[in-house]
Design a protein around this motif. Structure first.
Motif, PDB file in Angstrom:
ATOM      1  N   PRO A 291       0.819  -1.217   0.000  1.00  0.00           N
ATOM      2  CA  PRO A 291       0.000   0.000   0.000  1.00  0.00           C
ATOM      3  C   PRO A 291       0.855   1.271   0.000  1.00  0.00           C
ATOM      4  CG  PRO A 291      -0.885  -1.585   1.552  1.00  0.00           C
ATOM      5  CD  PRO A 291       0.442  -2.114   1.113  1.00  0.00           C
ATOM      6  N   LYS A 292       0.595   2.132  -0.981  1.00  0.00           N
ATOM      7  CA  LYS A 292       1.350   3.375  -1.075  1.00  0.00           C
ATOM      8  C   LYS A 292       0.842   4.373  -0.032  1.00  0.00           C
ATOM      9  CE  LYS A 292       2.468   2.995  -5.988  1.00  0.00           C
ATOM     10  NZ  LYS A 292       2.368   3.609  -7.329  1.00  0.00           N
ATOM     11  N   GLY A 293       1.779   4.987   0.687  1.00  0.00           N
ATOM     12  CA  GLY A 293       1.406   5.979   1.690  1.00  0.00           C
ATOM     13  C   GLY A 293       1.320   5.434   3.093  1.00  0.00           C
ATOM     14  N   LEU A 294       1.638   4.148   3.291  1.00  0.00           N
ATOM     15  CA  LEU A 294       1.567   3.557   4.625  1.00  0.00           C
ATOM     16  C   LEU A 294       2.481   4.277   5.606  1.00  0.00           C
ATOM     17  CD1 LEU A 294       0.463   1.117   6.315  1.00  0.00           C
ATOM     18  CD2 LEU A 294       2.546  -0.093   5.668  1.00  0.00           C
ATOM     19  N   CYS A 295       3.621   4.748   5.125  1.00  0.00           N
ATOM     20  CA  CYS A 295       4.626   5.323   6.022  1.00  0.00           C
ATOM     21  C   CYS A 295       4.637   6.846   6.051  1.00  0.00           C
ATOM     22  CB  CYS A 295       6.015   4.816   5.635  1.00  0.00           C
ATOM     23  SG  CYS A 295       6.206   3.039   5.883  1.00  0.00           S
ATOM     24  N   GLY A 296       3.756   7.503   5.357  1.00  0.00           N
ATOM     25  CA  GLY A 296       3.723   8.956   5.415  1.00  0.00           C
ATOM     26  C   GLY A 296       4.889   9.581   4.670  1.00  0.00           C
ATOM     27  N   LEU A 297       4.949  10.915   4.720  1.00  0.00           N
ATOM     28  CA  LEU A 297       5.969  11.658   3.989  1.00  0.00           C
ATOM     29  C   LEU A 297       7.350  11.417   4.568  1.00  0.00           C
ATOM     30  CD1 LEU A 297       4.088  15.063   3.580  1.00  0.00           C
ATOM     31  CD2 LEU A 297       4.166  13.131   1.991  1.00  0.00           C
ATOM     32  N   ASN A 298       8.332  11.246   3.688  1.00  0.00           N
ATOM     33  CA  ASN A 298       9.743  11.084   4.042  1.00  0.00           C
ATOM     34  C   ASN A 298      10.013   9.804   4.844  1.00  0.00           C
ATOM     35  OD1 ASN A 298      10.427  13.593   2.834  1.00  0.00           O
ATOM     36  ND2 ASN A 298       9.727  14.649   4.678  1.00  0.00           N
ATOM     37  N   GLY A 299       9.075   8.850   4.770  1.00  0.00           N
ATOM     38  CA  GLY A 299       9.283   7.556   5.396  1.00  0.00           C
ATOM     39  C   GLY A 299       9.217   6.463   4.345  1.00  0.00           C
ATOM     40  N   PHE A 300       9.789   5.295   4.644  1.00  0.00           N
ATOM     41  CA  PHE A 300       9.722   4.192   3.698  1.00  0.00           C
ATOM     42  C   PHE A 300       9.494   2.892   4.451  1.00  0.00           C
ATOM     43  CE2 PHE A 300      14.141   4.892   4.801  1.00  0.00           C
ATOM     44  CZ  PHE A 300      14.678   3.621   4.993  1.00  0.00           C
ATOM     45  N   CYS A 301       8.852   1.949   3.755  1.00  0.00           N
ATOM     46  CA  CYS A 301       8.414   0.696   4.358  1.00  0.00           C
ATOM     47  C   CYS A 301       9.483  -0.378   4.192  1.00  0.00           C
ATOM     48  CB  CYS A 301       7.100   0.261   3.712  1.00  0.00           C
ATOM     49  SG  CYS A 301       6.332  -1.176   4.495  1.00  0.00           S
ATOM     50  N   VAL A 302       9.720  -1.117   5.260  1.00  0.00           N
ATOM     51  CA  VAL A 302      10.664  -2.234   5.234  1.00  0.00           C
ATOM     52  C   VAL A 302       9.969  -3.461   5.825  1.00  0.00           C
ATOM     53  CG1 VAL A 302      12.674  -0.742   5.449  1.00  0.00           C
ATOM     54  CG2 VAL A 302      11.629  -1.678   7.502  1.00  0.00           C
ATOM     55  N   LYS A 303      10.472  -4.634   5.476  1.00  0.00           N
ATOM     56  CA  LYS A 303       9.937  -5.875   6.028  1.00  0.00           C
ATOM     57  C   LYS A 303      10.712  -6.247   7.285  1.00  0.00           C
ATOM     58  CE  LYS A 303       6.705  -7.475   3.231  1.00  0.00           C
ATOM     59  NZ  LYS A 303       7.030  -8.690   2.502  1.00  0.00           N
ATOM     60  N   ASN A 304       9.978  -6.524   8.365  1.00  0.00           N
ATOM     61  CA  ASN A 304      10.587  -6.948   9.620  1.00  0.00           C
ATOM     62  C   ASN A 304       9.908  -8.254  10.031  1.00  0.00           C
ATOM     63  OD1 ASN A 304      11.826  -7.189  12.071  1.00  0.00           O
ATOM     64  ND2 ASN A 304      10.985  -5.307  12.959  1.00  0.00           N
ATOM     65  N   ASP A 305      10.561  -9.371   9.755  1.00  0.00           N
ATOM     66  CA  ASP A 305       9.949 -10.692   9.977  1.00  0.00           C
ATOM     67  C   ASP A 305       8.607 -10.785   9.264  1.00  0.00           C
ATOM     68  OD1 ASP A 305      12.078 -11.539  11.536  1.00  0.00           O
ATOM     69  OD2 ASP A 305      11.182 -10.790  13.380  1.00  0.00           O
ATOM     70  N   GLN A 306       8.618 -10.361   8.002  1.00  0.00           N
ATOM     71  CA  GLN A 306       7.441 -10.386   7.130  1.00  0.00           C
ATOM     72  C   GLN A 306       6.358  -9.396   7.538  1.00  0.00           C
ATOM     73  OE1 GLN A 306       7.540 -12.074   4.198  1.00  0.00           O
ATOM     74  NE2 GLN A 306       9.636 -12.463   4.899  1.00  0.00           N
ATOM     75  N   GLN A 307       6.599  -8.623   8.584  1.00  0.00           N
ATOM     76  CA  GLN A 307       5.662  -7.584   8.988  1.00  0.00           C
ATOM     77  C   GLN A 307       6.158  -6.230   8.474  1.00  0.00           C
ATOM     78  OE1 GLN A 307       2.708  -8.196  10.827  1.00  0.00           O
ATOM     79  NE2 GLN A 307       3.281 -10.316  10.342  1.00  0.00           N
ATOM     80  N   ALA A 308       5.219  -5.379   8.083  1.00  0.00           N
ATOM     81  CA  ALA A 308       5.605  -4.052   7.597  1.00  0.00           C
ATOM     82  C   ALA A 308       6.053  -3.177   8.759  1.00  0.00           C
ATOM     83  CB  ALA A 308       4.430  -3.403   6.879  1.00  0.00           C
ATOM     84  N   ALA A 309       7.104  -2.433   8.529  1.00  0.00           N
ATOM     85  CA  ALA A 309       7.577  -1.443   9.494  1.00  0.00           C
ATOM     86  C   ALA A 309       8.056  -0.223   8.710  1.00  0.00           C
ATOM     87  CB  ALA A 309       8.699  -2.009  10.360  1.00  0.00           C
ATOM     88  N   CYS A 310       8.015   0.921   9.339  1.00  0.00           N
ATOM     89  CA  CYS A 310       8.407   2.157   8.662  1.00  0.00           C
ATOM     90  C   CYS A 310       9.685   2.712   9.253  1.00  0.00           C
ATOM     91  CB  CYS A 310       7.293   3.207   8.764  1.00  0.00           C
ATOM     92  SG  CYS A 310       5.820   2.793   7.812  1.00  0.00           S
ATOM     93  N   GLN A 311      10.526   3.241   8.380  1.00  0.00           N
ATOM     94  CA  GLN A 311      11.742   3.932   8.791  1.00  0.00           C
ATOM     95  C   GLN A 311      11.764   5.305   8.140  1.00  0.00           C
ATOM     96  OE1 GLN A 311      15.256   1.602   7.977  1.00  0.00           O
ATOM     97  NE2 GLN A 311      14.502  -0.191   9.096  1.00  0.00           N
ATOM     98  N   CYS A 312      12.538   6.199   8.735  1.00  0.00           N
ATOM     99  CA  CYS A 312      12.668   7.549   8.201  1.00  0.00           C
ATOM    100  C   CYS A 312      13.919   7.659   7.333  1.00  0.00           C
ATOM    101  CB  CYS A 312      12.747   8.570   9.339  1.00  0.00           C
ATOM    102  SG  CYS A 312      11.218   8.756  10.280  1.00  0.00           S
ATOM    103  N   LEU A 313      13.894   8.630   6.444  1.00  0.00           N
ATOM    104  CA  LEU A 313      15.087   8.937   5.666  1.00  0.00           C
ATOM    105  C   LEU A 313      16.248   9.294   6.586  1.00  0.00           C
ATOM    106  CD1 LEU A 313      13.535  11.284   2.937  1.00  0.00           C
ATOM    107  CD2 LEU A 313      14.320   8.944   2.598  1.00  0.00           C
ATOM    108  N   PRO A 314      17.484   9.128   6.131  1.00  0.00           N
ATOM    109  CA  PRO A 314      18.623   9.593   6.924  1.00  0.00           C
ATOM    110  C   PRO A 314      18.473  11.080   7.243  1.00  0.00           C
ATOM    111  CG  PRO A 314      19.370   8.263   5.062  1.00  0.00           C
ATOM    112  CD  PRO A 314      17.906   8.491   4.862  1.00  0.00           C
ATOM    113  N   GLY A 315      18.714  11.425   8.496  1.00  0.00           N
ATOM    114  CA  GLY A 315      18.579  12.820   8.908  1.00  0.00           C
ATOM    115  C   GLY A 315      17.163  13.207   9.287  1.00  0.00           C
TER     116      GLY A 315
END
Length: 753
Positions: free
Chosen positions: A283-307
């Motif tokens: 799903p696009k937009g799950l992580c909001g602006l300047n965030g990106f989605c990563v897989k953590n044990d097959q579960q979605a998690a969000c991280q922020c851009l560097p800085g």
């Protein structure tokens, strides 16, 4: 044969509905309250209930599974309204209206519009229905789905369901599923066009014709059906047991579609029997602006851009913001204050303003470092796409070779021993007060030099210019590009950048308030649909404002200059949505709520890509605890809301009124349309007679889109500001993400629309 089977099925369903109606009749004069024993009306079997359920610190009204914990809500009335208190009442009035009355006496229609029903029923299908005098259906909840479809319910062409914010908050969420008129079932983020770059699920059934619908059978069979009874595509195979088993189809708050089953005998929980994908990062937009989605044990998690850090820890949708202060940037020297940090194998929306080809990654990094406008770059296969923040729809995708290159401010370490040596050295060179005085002198000189050479970035306050500087950049105010009530606008150049310099021509006493308001208001705004204030001058009696340059002039000039040059219908609607997004930002997303007070085509500026709101000289700021204000009439005749003249408190709904007038101008390309009562009646007459094309002349316009736009405009110009929708609701309606009920103005004359 398939058509006959479908017909028999629908006939059987209709007969069943009629039988159920008798057993759950709700009479006129009935009422419910949240905390009494009569808090809901049950279906005949007791499976479904319509009434109050807890939400947040109060209560909402909707349809839910009765007696099955945890509470499963399948439909919500007026889902974006705040919860009501325990003192609220749900009334089925003696004149057939279904209203929610707050403890303060305020009333809202549960059905969005006034109806004169004779009875109501909560059916065992989960459908809540209002009937006319002869048993005809006036209104049913199945026609206005929120985030869920139940068995026998259909999603028709042009309709959509929108996810909730969470399992406990059923307000409008981040994702939508639309049954498009082209026969394609598609998922998008909310507030996006119905175009392929924004989709993240599709049924790939386009070009199959109009009137395709999404259907759910009682056995969990989810399928697309056309009007001839032909199944175009099976989404699920069905085959679930139907005795003491129910199924529910829903778009979740995480953006995924799921089919659930519930065993009424075991009284357990809803079990997932089908999901649209196993990749929770889709799903696009799950992580909001300047965030990106990563897989953590097959579960979605969000991280922020560097800085960057999360704006609200724990709330991914709120996005990320910088954790450093952006330094002064001067083209060519940007690398002195910034470094590039990469995020490999990421996928982002590409909204580049410049693309370099045939370069390597190091060259892309350097190009971004040396460009003050570049805040990030996407590098793939020799192409370097320069971006401005924010970045959207980010996710890790191992198969993608795109590298996100993010410009991050350098945090310079402090060396304690070095500082000690420097202090000692300075103590030797300068003694006592001489050192202090010298330090102050040097500081003052440094500040002057910084101010002289400072240029702006997105996150900096507007720069203070001298009059001589602005006289130089405009070539002595040589080229006039606009003129308004408070000033004249001239074209200028600062470095490589085109700017617009507005010179106030009122006397200092008259224009000072407008000038201070403009600097205060627009100086703190940062939005793609609000013109950016780059600087100002307040030297002597001279008051000037420096804006980003908008190459295509005002919306007024675009709409009214000549029929040949005006934008086509699709572009005009895109412009209307751009303006709505800008006004929504001012009303709900700014740190301080702003009422613009002068929304009109002359104050909307255009560049090659989008429309932006300008001219904040009359704007009114509201305190955090304010919803309205008393002030003298502000704005332009023809766009001023009626409450200004009645001495009533003015709210953000005054801007909604002005937007509605301007929306009619965008629809019709009519100059300064003052919508008085006679003209409203003419428009309504055209509606009822099917003559709405008179509003657009010979231009070819999609009739459904035209009807929708006119309805939105009519809602916006309601005399009663409480009836006007919020700008968020206006935007959702313009985007096709929200139902557009019949406008309240002389509604009986357009009931056939």
């Amino acid at each position: 044969m398939a058509f006959i089977i479908c017909f028999l099925f629908l006939s059987a369903s209709a007969s069943l509905a009629t039988a159920q109606e008798t057993g759950s009749n709700i009479r006129l004069g009935s009422s419910l309250s949240p905390t009494s024993n009569s808090s809901s009306w049950l279906s005949p079997s007791g499976l479904y209930a319509f009434g109050f359920y807890p939400q947040g610190q109060g209560y909402a009204v909707g349809v839910f599974l009765a007696g099955i914990p945890p509470r499963t809500v399948v439909w919500t009335a007026n889902r974006d309204d705040p919860p009501v208190s325990a003192g609220a009442t749900l009334l089925f009035t003696n004149d057939g209206r279904l209203i929610l009355r707050s403890s303060q006496g305020q009333e809202n229609y549960v059905t969005a519009v006034a109806l004169s029903a004779h009875s109501a029923s909560m059916l065992d299908s989960g459908n809540f229905v209002l009937y006319g005098p002869k048993g005809s259906v006036l209104w049913e909840s199945f026609d206005y789905p929120t985030d869920t479809l139940l068995p026998t319910q259909r999603l028709l062409g042009g309709q959509q369901i929108i996810s909730s914010i969470s399992a406990t908050n059923h307000s409008t969420g981040l994702f939508r599923l639309k049954m498009q008129h082209d026969g394609n079932l598609v998922q998008y983020p909310v507030n996006t066009p119905d175009t392929a770059p924004y989709s993240y699920f599709t049924s790939w059934t386009d070009k199959t014709g109009d009137n395709v619908s999404l259907n759910l059978d009682v056995d969990g069979h989810l399928f697309l059906l056309n009007t001839t009874g032909y199944v175009i595509k099976n989404i699920t195979t069905g085959g679930l047991p139907t005795k003491r088993m129910i199924c529910i189809f829903r778009i979740g708050s995480d953006g995924l579609m799921r089919l659930y089953s519930y065993d009424l005998n075991q009284k357990g929980t809803l079990s997932v029997v089908w999901s649209s994908t196993n990749d929770e990062c889709d799903p696009k937009g799950l992580c909001g602006l300047n965030g990106f989605c990563v897989k953590n044990d097959q579960q979605a998690a969000c991280q922020c851009l560097p800085g960057f850090d999360f704006v609200e820890p724990g709330n991914w949708a709120a996005g990320c913001e910088r954790n450093f202060t952006a330094e002064t940037c001067k083209t060519g020297d940007a690398g002195a204050s910034y470094v590039i940090q990469g995020v490999d194998n990421t996928l982002w929306e590409d909204d580049s303003y410049s693309v370099l080809s045939s370069t390597d990654k190091d060259g892309c990094k350097q190009a971004c470092l040396e460009d003050c406008n570049c805040e990030a770059a996407l590098y793939k296969g020799g192409n370097c796409s320069k971006q401005r923040l924010p970045l959207r729809y980010g996710r890790i995708l191992i198969t993608d070779a795109t590298s996100g290159l993010i410009k991050v401010g350098i945090v310079k370490p402090v060396n304690a021993s070095q500082n000690k040596k420097e202090i000692t050295r300075m103590g030797i060179l300068f003694l006592g007060l001489s050192l202090l005085a010298f330090g102050f002198v040097m500081m003052a000189i440094s500040l002057v030099i910084i101010c002289k050479n400072n240029v702006w970035t997105k996150d900096q306050a507007p720069r203070l210019f001298t009059y001589a500087e602005l006289e130089l950049v405009t070539d002595s105010f040589k080229e006039q590009i606009g003129r308004g009530a408070f000033g004249t606008v001239y074209k200028g150049v600062i470095g490589q950048k085109m700017v617009a310099v507005k010179r106030l021509h009122k006397s200092l006493a008259e224009g000072e308030r407008e000038f201070q308001t403009e600097v205060e208001v627009i100086g703190r705004t940062h939005h793609r649909n609000v013109v950016r204030l780059l600087g100002y001058c307040m030297e002597g009696t001279n008051r000037l404002l420096v804006y980003e340059y908008m190459s295509n002039g005002s919306l007024a000039s675009v709409l009214f200059k000549s029929p040949e040059s005006r934008p086509f219908w699709k572009k005009r609607m895109e412009i209307a949505r751009d303006i709505a997004r800008g006004v929504l930002y001012l009303h709900e997303e700014c740190e301080t709520q702003i009422i613009h007070c002068d929304i009109k085509p002359q104050n909307i500026l255009m560049d090659e890509n989008r429309a932006k709101i300008s001219d904040f000289g009359l704007a009114k700021l509201l305190n955090a605890d304010q919803t309205g204000t008393f002030t003298g009439i502000r704005g332009t005749d023809g766009y001023v809301a009626p409450e200004w003249h009645r001495g009533q408190p003015v709210t953000v709904k005054a801007d909604v009124y002005s937007f509605g007038i301007m929306l009619f101008e965008i629809i019709c390309c009519w100059r300064r349309m003052e919508v008085d009562l006679l003209q409203r009646e003419a428009i309504l007459e055209w509606f009822s007679n099917g003559e709405i094309r008179k509003l657009t002349g010979d231009e070819k316009v999609d009739e459904d889109e035209l009807k929708a736009a006119i309805k939105v405009a009519l809602w916006c110009i309601s005399d009663d500001p409480t009836l006007r929708p919020s700008m968020k609701r206006v935007l959702l309606m313009l985007e096709g993400s929200a139902e557009i009920p019949v406008p309240p103005i002389a509604s009986s004359s357009i009931c056939t629309v």
